[in-house]
Design a protein around this motif. Structure first.
Motif, mmCIF file in Angstrom:
data_model
loop_
_atom_site.group_PDB
_atom_site.id
_atom_site.type_symbol
_atom_site.label_atom_id
_atom_site.label_comp_id
_atom_site.label_asym_id
_atom_site.label_seq_id
_atom_site.Cartn_x
_atom_site.Cartn_y
_atom_site.Cartn_z
ATOM 1 N N LEU A 1 -1.050 8.268 -12.566
ATOM 2 C CA LEU A 1 -1.788 7.270 -13.351
ATOM 3 C C LEU A 1 -2.990 7.933 -14.010
ATOM 4 C CD1 LEU A 1 -1.526 4.264 -13.962
ATOM 5 C CD2 LEU A 1 -3.095 3.797 -12.085
ATOM 6 N N GLU A 2 -3.022 7.812 -15.325
ATOM 7 C CA GLU A 2 -4.101 8.442 -16.088
ATOM 8 C C GLU A 2 -5.420 7.681 -15.933
ATOM 9 O OE1 GLU A 2 -6.097 11.097 -18.538
ATOM 10 O OE2 GLU A 2 -4.058 11.249 -17.736
ATOM 11 N N TYR B 1 -2.468 3.134 -4.980
ATOM 12 C CA TYR B 1 -3.665 2.283 -4.902
ATOM 13 C C TYR B 1 -3.369 1.044 -4.061
ATOM 14 C CZ TYR B 1 -6.035 5.035 -8.467
ATOM 15 O OH TYR B 1 -6.649 6.063 -9.154
ATOM 16 N N ASP B 2 -4.314 0.693 -3.197
ATOM 17 C CA ASP B 2 -4.198 -0.496 -2.354
ATOM 18 C C ASP B 2 -5.222 -1.523 -2.842
ATOM 19 O OD1 ASP B 2 -3.586 -2.292 -0.370
ATOM 20 O OD2 ASP B 2 -4.898 -1.338 1.119
ATOM 21 N N TYR C 1 -1.833 12.300 -4.098
ATOM 22 C CA TYR C 1 -1.061 12.980 -5.144
ATOM 23 C C TYR C 1 -0.610 11.971 -6.205
ATOM 24 C CZ TYR C 1 2.759 15.484 -7.409
ATOM 25 O OH TYR C 1 3.594 16.067 -8.347
ATOM 26 N N ASP C 2 -0.048 10.832 -5.770
ATOM 27 C CA ASP C 2 0.409 9.819 -6.723
ATOM 28 C C ASP C 2 -0.754 9.257 -7.524
ATOM 29 O OD1 ASP C 2 3.007 10.126 -5.834
ATOM 30 O OD2 ASP C 2 2.799 8.552 -4.300
ATOM 31 N N ALA C 3 -1.887 8.979 -6.865
ATOM 32 C CA ALA C 3 -3.039 8.407 -7.550
ATOM 33 C C ALA C 3 -3.584 9.337 -8.619
ATOM 34 C CB ALA C 3 -4.134 8.071 -6.528
ATOM 35 N N PHE C 4 -3.474 10.676 -8.379
ATOM 36 C CA PHE C 4 -4.046 11.631 -9.332
ATOM 37 C C PHE C 4 -3.081 11.967 -10.464
ATOM 38 C CE2 PHE C 4 -5.179 15.888 -10.841
ATOM 39 C CZ PHE C 4 -6.508 15.690 -11.133
ATOM 40 N N ALA D 1 2.336 -3.767 -8.330
ATOM 41 C CA ALA D 1 2.348 -2.778 -9.407
ATOM 42 C C ALA D 1 1.632 -1.489 -9.029
ATOM 43 C CB ALA D 1 1.707 -3.382 -10.656
ATOM 44 N N MET D 2 0.499 -1.606 -8.332
ATOM 45 C CA MET D 2 -0.350 -0.428 -8.077
ATOM 46 C C MET D 2 0.059 0.340 -6.838
ATOM 47 S SD MET D 2 -2.313 -0.517 -10.671
ATOM 48 C CE MET D 2 -3.519 0.737 -10.231
#
Length: 316
Positions: free
Chosen positions: A103-104, A154-155, A97-100, A148-149
């Motif tokens: 972050l654009e 993101y890992d 959910y966070d990745a989609f 940051a990621m």
């Protein structure tokens, strides 16, 4: 008319049926929204949804991905250099959910952080240090990216500095320096090898001279022993030592003449070479021996008289 309606209903039914299910591939997650609002994250396999109301708005790749970033910066010694940084990353399954939604453009975001870290670390180092500490640069990039990621789902698996490319003129200068260093080392090895050869040659010549000298000494020793034996033989038949020595010398003189006569290609000339030469040589040698004996007897007499005079003075 009824048949047309039936046909339309069948088509609409088939359309709705196809819109009811969808397939999500392995190592992929599907994002489903209901009337424009997030509804669920679907994993791989056969999935169902409400037609028209539910919509698959995106799919997230869960595989490990790689992004290559080329950064140009300047070192502490004012050398422009290009670094190629490879970043391996993936979306965490529990953070789809966070990745989609947060972050654009993840690749642009990662690229920005790589530029920021590299341009902060490399200017602190000289060019040689950049090559030596490229792993430190990679660790710094990974640490900054992870921090940051992580909030975006993101890992960062790993970061690698895969290429360091200085300016062309700098590379030529470095190549010249390396070539000079190698030539210097080669010259040192060649000089050492030449020194070893000279030392070995000198030792060989010294050993040769030593053996040659030893051979000459042995030869002369044997000649002297032979002459001594010859003199003893002559003494046994009544010839004194002086006459025996003169006879031996004359005999060697004639032996030498015989040896020269046997050589046909020799340019050697022995002077004097008259028939009286041997007789003159013998007479001269006997006279020399006689004079030497007389001088020796006189010196002995003087020494004896001197010794007697000294002893008389002491007694007084």
């Amino acid at each position: 008319m009824t048949s047309i309606i039936s046909y339309i209903l069948i088509v609409v039914g088939i359309f709705l049926l196809f819109k009811t299910f969808f397939i999500v591939k392995q190592q992929t997650s599907g994002i489903v929204e209901r009337l424009g609002k997030f509804q669920s994250v679907r994993s791989s396999g056969f999935q169902l949804k409400i037609p028209i109301i539910d919509t698959v708005v995106g799919r997230i790749n869960l595989k490990v991905q790689q992004l290559d970033v080329l950064v140009e910066t300047k070192t502490k010694d004012d050398v422009f250099v290009k670094l190629k940084v490879s970043v391996q990353y993936m979306v965490m399954k529990d953070s789809v959910y966070d990745a989609f939604y947060k972050l654009e453009s993840p690749r642009a975001q990662i690229t920005s952080y790589v530029f920021d870290v590299v341009r902060a670390e490399v200017p602190k180092m000289k060019l040689d240090e950049v090559f030596e500490r490229k792993d430190d640069i990679a660790i710094a990039v990974k640490g900054e990216l992870n921090e940051a990621m992580l909030d975006y789902g993101y890992d960062i698996i790993k970061t690698l500095v895969t290429d360091i490319d200085p300016d062309e003129q700098v590379k030529e200068a470095m190549n010249r320096i390396n070539a000079s260093e190698r030539e210097k080392v080669a010259a040192e090895f060649e000089a050492e090898a030449e020194r070893i050869k000279i030392v070995a040659k000198a030792r060989a010549e010294a050993e040769s001279k030593r053996l040659q000298g030893q051979g000459i000494a042995d030869q002369r020793r044997e000649i002297a022993r032979g002459l001594e034996e010859s003199v003893d033989v002559l003494n046994n038949v009544g010839i004194n030592s002086q006459e025996a020595s003169a006879l031996i010398v004359v005999t060697q003189h004639y032996d030498t003449l015989q040896s020269i006569g046997e050589e046909t290609d020799t340019n050697l000339i022995l002077l004097p070479n008259s028939p009286q030469a041997g007789s003159d040589m013998l007479n001269n040698m006997i006279a020399s021996f006689t004079a030497s004996s007389q001088i020796g007897e006189q010196m002995k007499q003087k020494n004896k008289e001197k010794g007697l005079g000294d002893s008389t003075k002491k007694n007084k």
